[in-house]
Design an enzyme around this catalytic site. Structure first.
Site, PDB file in Angstrom:
ATOM      1  N   ASP A 180       0.772  -1.569  -0.554  1.00 20.61           N
ATOM      2  CA  ASP A 180       0.279   0.032   0.426  1.00 20.61           C
ATOM      3  C   ASP A 180       1.054   1.550  -0.094  1.00 20.61           C
ATOM      4  O   ASP A 180       1.343   2.242   0.875  1.00 20.61           O
ATOM      5  CB  ASP A 180      -0.950   0.049   1.394  1.00 20.61           C
ATOM      6  N   GLU A 203       4.199  -8.508   6.350  1.00 22.34           N
ATOM      7  CA  GLU A 203       2.910  -8.639   6.800  1.00 22.34           C
ATOM      8  C   GLU A 203       3.095 -10.156   5.655  1.00 22.34           C
ATOM      9  O   GLU A 203       2.397  -9.374   4.541  1.00 22.34           O
ATOM     10  CB  GLU A 203       1.795  -7.958   6.359  1.00 22.34           C
ATOM     11  N   TYR A 239      -6.247  -3.476  12.696  1.00 23.30           N
ATOM     12  CA  TYR A 239      -6.234  -1.851  12.611  1.00 23.30           C
ATOM     13  C   TYR A 239      -7.777  -2.312  13.267  1.00 23.30           C
ATOM     14  O   TYR A 239      -8.570  -2.318  12.865  1.00 23.30           O
ATOM     15  CB  TYR A 239      -6.340  -1.695  11.230  1.00 23.30           C
ATOM     16  N   GLU A 246       2.065  -1.656  13.883  1.00 20.74           N
ATOM     17  CA  GLU A 246       1.087  -1.379  13.555  1.00 20.74           C
ATOM     18  C   GLU A 246      -0.229  -1.073  14.169  1.00 20.74           C
ATOM     19  O   GLU A 246      -0.874  -1.923  14.612  1.00 20.74           O
ATOM     20  CB  GLU A 246       0.577  -1.327  12.049  1.00 20.74           C
TER      21      GLU A 246
END
Length: 682
Positions: A206, A450, A534, A570
């Site tokens: 991303d 990831e 997240y 994160e």
């Protein structure tokens, strides 16, 4: 004779060092010295993108044979910078394929006439695959867009009455399943919708795939007998600092070496001779992280002087390397620097800014470090690739701790776990360790971000990769950053305890047992668990009330399974600067702050047990590929892309300075206002 942790330093340091794999060839940062010069090649280069259908017109017409202007029109292209955003041609912004750079360079007369001078061309980074010619002669190729490479061009510039040379660099930014990061090319074959031969680059990460000459390009010189590499490991024995050094020399086997260690006042505190040894520094000043000590980031200077006799006369070379004396160790629930618990309160970053893309820029870099210190951040991860060498130097200087990450992001396809991919990943880790091994700010290597670590091939892949990285550098822990379920992740396993630094080993064993442990790894494992999550962003949209339960469950399951310290590597929420809504709604500044506060409540509980850090995603907004989910890039920054604060920046600043005062080693409370003229005082 029994030894405790402190008394083991003189034994364990050389032991671990001896276990390290020897890398071929050095990558010392080019520094000027009495025996070395450098010539910066930053500025405007001639540039052309190969828009031909097969992208190979430049090779078919051999553009490298003659000045680029003779084969067609060129653009002025600034170096360093990405080429994507500096022009007005929309085709160039999303271009995939070969681009060509060229620069005519005037050389000092001595460089071209003195056969005792070695001339080296160094490219800080070229994304992604690069081929280099000098005066039309092929001199180098390199795969990988984030690490430096070099070519000895002495014979080419000393072959006749030359006063200049022409440097040509062809760069291809195409990503495949076997590159790092990986990608795929999608050919659209429906001619009712797409032109013939139409294709796009797909990626599984991303951020925007900026390309070009992103970092400085330069020429530098050494003598023909020269210091090629230096490896440093440090430790402590009581209050005596230990600096183990090993110097590699090229050009001759007959030479003498003198080594001196100087303090910040220029006083010699230790000295030695020969290509390896140990310097002992009584009452040594340690390298401490920012805000952990009243005198952080203390750097000594290791001066290495080489002398040799040749038929043409005496030859000498001189190189000075900054050295920070510090130790790193990991227990089941702590991360220790210099034997004291260290808590990461920092950020994830990107090398990203308006117009320049990923191009290196000193004003931007200094601004970012001023913001980090204003924020009270003591650390960051180089998400998701190695950053410029100059970034690492400022981290050493300011005491900003670094988790140094490879470009192993987006490894989600089965074919990206092939032997071809693994071999390249191993080589990238070798290049990364070779470049950054002597930086005291670097306390841990991250081999990936990831990955699809639940896939069956991931187990062997990460077992091999992590073991190889530990063999390259036994002095630092190794991790990778996961977002997988704790039960499914094949890259995290409970393996043999690993020793990092000699002075305060947490898992103590005899030298023979330690050697066997280091050589006998049989399972993939990391030393610290780094987890991205997240909650209430990518799932349970808008429902912040579930964050505490879900985050606490995440921590408890990971720790119960692996008994290793955890970093929340994160977390965050997307926020459009200036958007306000109360009660908070997604994309508002209030929602970003509220989400962070929910995370902090759990982090404050778990950092008393086994959580050793928190890194916000992200330091600043950054560019991504275009999609309906991205409004001019990723907006999870606490600063805008222009480095202006959102509301969350002030929230995080208050938290980080509070954490700094709670976790500081000793001394009076730090004051957040004092980050002015001197980077080493409060």
């Amino acid at each position: 004779m029994a030894r405790g942790p402190a008394g083991a330093a003189a034994v364990l340091g050389p032991l671990l060092w001896g276990c390290a794999l020897a890398l071929q060839g050095g990558m010392l940062y080019p520094r000027e010295s009495p025996s070395r010069e450098r010539k910066e090649l930053d500025g405007l280069w001639s540039f052309r993108a190969d828009f031909s259908d097969n992208r190979r017109q430049g090779f078919e017409q051999q553009w490298y044979r003659t000045p680029l202007r003779e084969s067609g029109p060129t653009l002025d292209m600034p170096v360093p910078s990405s080429f994507n955003d500096v022009g007005q041609d929309g085709r160039l912004r999303s271009f995939v394929g070969w681009v060509w750079y060229e620069r005519e360079v005037t050389l000092p007369q001595r460089w071209t006439q003195d056969l005792g001078t070695r001339v080296v061309l160094r490219i800080g980074s070229a994304h992604y695959y690069a081929i280099v010619w000098v005066n039309g002669v092929h001199v180098a190729e390199h795969e990988g867009g984030h690490l430096p490479f070099e070519a000895d061009v002495s014979k080419l510039v000393q072959s006749g009455p030359l006063s200049s040379c022409r440097i040509t660099i062809a760069i291809n930014n195409t990503l495949t399943p076997h590159t790092l990061p990986p990608g795929t090319i999608l050919y659209q074959k429906d001619t009712s919708k797409y032109p013939k031969g139409y294709f796009v680059q797909n990626t599984h990460f991303d951020f925007f795939n900026y390309a070009g000459l992103h970092r400085p390009v330069l020429l530098y010189t050494t003598p023909t007998i020269y210091i090629d590499d230096i490896t440093i490991t440090t430790g402590m024995d009581q209050n005596t600092g230990l600096v183990n050094y090993k110097v590699f020399v090229q050009g001759s086997e007959h030479f003498q070496l003198e080594v001196r260690l100087l303090d910040e006042e220029g006083k010699v505190v230790a000295q030695g001779t020969g290509d390896q040894g140990q310097l002992q520094v009584p009452s040594a000043y340690l390298w401490w992280p920012y805000l952990m000590h009243e005198h952080p980031a203390y750097l000594y200077s290791l001066e290495v002087r080489l002398t040799a006799q040749t038929e043409a006369g005496p030859v000498s070379d001189f190189y000075a390397l900054p050295v920070g004396i510090r130790t790193v160790a990991v227990t089941e629930n702590q991360f220790l620097i210099n034997g004291k618990p260290f808590y990461f309160h920092g950020v994830n970053k990107h090398e990203d800014a308006d117009i320049r893309g990923k191009g290196f820029d000193w004003p931007l870099l200094v601004k970012d470090f001023n913001l980090l210190r204003w924020l009270g951040a003591n650390s960051f991860r180089t998400s998701h690739y190695p950053y410029a060498e100059e970034v690492m130097q400022l981290c050493d200087r300011y005491g900003i701790v670094v988790i140094d990450e490879s470009p192993g992001v987006g490894i989600v396809l089965t074919q990206s776990y092939s032997n071809v991919s693994l071999q390249h990943h191993l080589e990238v880790m070798e290049e990364l360790v070779r470049r950054d091994k002597n930086h005291p700010a670097v306390v841990m290597w991250s081999v990936a971000n990831e990955p699809a670590s639940y896939l069956k091939p991931a187990g062997y892949y990460f077992k091999t990769l992590i073991a190889h990285t530990k063999d390259l550098d036994p002095s630092r822990p190794v991790t990778f950053v996961t977002n997988s379920n704790y039960e499914a992740d094949l890259g995290v396993r409970l393996g043999s305890p690993h020793l990092f630094s000699s002075p305060l080993p947490v898992f103590w064993c005899s030298p023979d047992a330690c050697s066997n442990a280091l050589q006998g790894r049989t399972a993939p494992y990391v030393d610290v668990i780094c987890v991205n999550s997240y909650y209430s962003w990518y799932q349970d949209y808008g429902h912040m009330e579930v964050i505490q339960l879900q985050l606490a469950t995440q921590f408890e399951k990971w720790y119960r399974t692996y008994q290793k310290p955890i970093i929340q590597s994160e977390y965050g929420a997307e926020t459009i600067a200036g958007f306000h809504q109360d009660p908070p709604l997604m994309f508002s500044e209030e929602y970003q702050k509220g989400l962070l506060e929910q995370y902090h409540l759990v982090l404050d509980q778990k950092r008393k047990e086994y959580v050793v850090g928190e890194l916000i995603w992200n330091f600043a907004d950054f560019m991504t590929d275009q999609s309906p989910q991205r409004a001019m890039g990723n907006k999870k920054g606490i600063f805008t892309r222009q480095r202006q604060p959102k509301g969350a920046a002030f929230l995080l600043r208050e938290r980080y300075w509070k954490l700094a005062n709670e976790t500081r080693y000793h001394g009076s409370a730090v004051k957040s206002q004092c980050v002015g003229n001197s980077p080493f005082t409060f």
